[in-house]
Design an enzyme around this catalytic site. Structure first.
Site, PDB file in Angstrom:
ATOM      1  N   HIS A 127       0.780  -1.293  -0.133  1.00  0.00           N
ATOM      2  CA  HIS A 127      -0.086  -0.199  -0.038  1.00  0.00           C
ATOM      3  C   HIS A 127       0.742   1.164   0.093  1.00  0.00           C
ATOM      4  CE1 HIS A 127      -3.639   2.534   0.937  1.00  0.00           C
ATOM      5  NE2 HIS A 127      -2.712   3.060   1.610  1.00  0.00           N
ATOM      6  N   GLU A 128       1.729   1.505   0.879  1.00  0.00           N
ATOM      7  CA  GLU A 128       2.756   2.700   1.059  1.00  0.00           C
ATOM      8  C   GLU A 128       3.359   2.751  -0.265  1.00  0.00           C
ATOM      9  OE1 GLU A 128       1.995   5.008   2.972  1.00  0.00           O
ATOM     10  OE2 GLU A 128       0.553   3.779   4.375  1.00  0.00           O
ATOM     11  N   HIS A 131       1.541   4.067  -2.916  1.00  0.00           N
ATOM     12  CA  HIS A 131       1.498   5.748  -2.756  1.00  0.00           C
ATOM     13  C   HIS A 131       2.862   6.499  -3.352  1.00  0.00           C
ATOM     14  CE1 HIS A 131      -2.223   6.373  -0.865  1.00  0.00           C
ATOM     15  NE2 HIS A 131      -1.724   5.833   0.389  1.00  0.00           N
ATOM     16  N   HIS A 137      -5.958   6.545  -3.039  1.00  0.00           N
ATOM     17  CA  HIS A 137      -6.734   5.596  -2.188  1.00  0.00           C
ATOM     18  C   HIS A 137      -7.654   5.245  -3.157  1.00  0.00           C
ATOM     19  CE1 HIS A 137      -5.235   6.741   1.838  1.00  0.00           C
ATOM     20  NE2 HIS A 137      -4.687   5.809   1.390  1.00  0.00           N
ATOM     21  N   CYS A 138      -8.140   3.810  -3.173  1.00  0.00           N
ATOM     22  CA  CYS A 138      -9.126   3.211  -4.154  1.00  0.00           C
ATOM     23  C   CYS A 138     -10.337   2.811  -3.011  1.00  0.00           C
ATOM     24  CB  CYS A 138      -8.584   2.182  -4.911  1.00  0.00           C
ATOM     25  SG  CYS A 138      -9.353   1.123  -5.828  1.00  0.00           S
ATOM     26  N   CYS A 143      -9.124  -3.815  -2.966  1.00  0.00           N
ATOM     27  CA  CYS A 143      -7.959  -3.329  -3.471  1.00  0.00           C
ATOM     28  C   CYS A 143      -6.905  -3.058  -2.572  1.00  0.00           C
ATOM     29  CB  CYS A 143      -8.284  -2.085  -4.643  1.00  0.00           C
ATOM     30  SG  CYS A 143      -6.781  -1.455  -5.268  1.00  0.00           S
ATOM     31  N   CYS A 162      -6.390  -3.531  -7.700  1.00  0.00           N
ATOM     32  CA  CYS A 162      -7.902  -3.936  -8.421  1.00  0.00           C
ATOM     33  C   CYS A 162      -7.441  -3.717  -9.976  1.00  0.00           C
ATOM     34  CB  CYS A 162      -8.873  -3.179  -7.791  1.00  0.00           C
ATOM     35  SG  CYS A 162      -9.160  -1.449  -8.445  1.00  0.00           S
ATOM     36  N   CYS A 165      -6.924   0.116 -10.758  1.00  0.00           N
ATOM     37  CA  CYS A 165      -5.507   0.651 -10.342  1.00  0.00           C
ATOM     38  C   CYS A 165      -4.670   0.159 -11.266  1.00  0.00           C
ATOM     39  CB  CYS A 165      -5.397   0.227  -8.813  1.00  0.00           C
ATOM     40  SG  CYS A 165      -6.276   1.305  -7.863  1.00  0.00           S
TER      41      CYS A 165
HETATM   42 ZN    ZN Z   1      -2.798   5.270   2.001  1.00  0.00          ZN
HETATM   43 ZN    ZN Z   2      -7.921  -0.119  -6.731  1.00  0.00          ZN
END
Ligand code: ZN
Ligand code: ZN
Length: 169
Positions: A127-128, A131, A137-138, A143, A162, A165
């Site tokens: 996740h990070e 970024h 953010h989704c 996701c 997902c 993305c």
């Molecule tokens: Zn985040």
């Molecule tokens: Zn996504």
């Protein structure tokens, strides 16, 4: 160029090793383990008993290896930003940090579960890193770029982007 995984304070080597393949698969980047860095004491807020993640990012930015495209810090201290009670992580363009403290079942008085702990770390790391690669953010709960407000959100999401993305990548 490499994506570096940097232990901030003490982090077991096995945790760092578990991250290499999933991060490589998610973004097609070459991954290296960086030298450890001390937890920056100026990031500590004694009133909250937590570390300000943005200050850790500032400190990390000062020592980016020459062959690094990005650096992900992994720490076992609890992180916050002023507007929130805590954060699982924070990212800027080239550096990001995650905390593994709240990813352990034991933190919540629940029985130890290494598989679950490992999966949570992988999700928060990806996740990070997402970024750092420019992903926002989704809204899709499954996701990896979905915002985790709680551990339940982290457990619901997968380690994958997902299809929407993925198409932006
Ligand atoms: Zn985040
Ligand atoms: Zn996504």
């Amino acid at each position: 160029m490499f994506l570096y995984l940097r232990p901030i304070g003490h982090i077991e080597n096995t945790i760092l090793s578990e991250l290499i393949d999933p991060v490589n698969e998610a973004f097609g980047v070459l991954v290296k383990v960086d030298l450890p860095m001390d937890v920056p004491e100026n990031a500590y807020d004694p009133g909250r008993g937590q570390y300000h993640s943005s200050k850790i990012l500032e400190e990390m930015s000062e020592t980016i290896p020459e062959d690094a495209s990005h650096v992900l810090g992994i720490t076992d201290v609890d992180l916050y930003v002023p507007q929130l009670n805590f954060v699982f992580g924070e990212a800027s363009n080239k550096v990001a940090v995650i905390s593994i403290t709240r990813l352990r079942n034991e933190y919540y008085g629940l029985p130890k579960d290494y598989e679950l702990f490992k999966n949570r770390i992988i999700k928060e790391a990806i996740h990070e890193i997402g970024h750092m690669f420019g992903f926002k953010h989704c809204p899709k709960k499954e996701c990896v770029m979905h915002f985790s407000n709680s551990l339940e959100d982290t457990d619901t999401k997968s380690y994958r982007l997902c299809s929407k993305c993925q198409a932006l990548f």
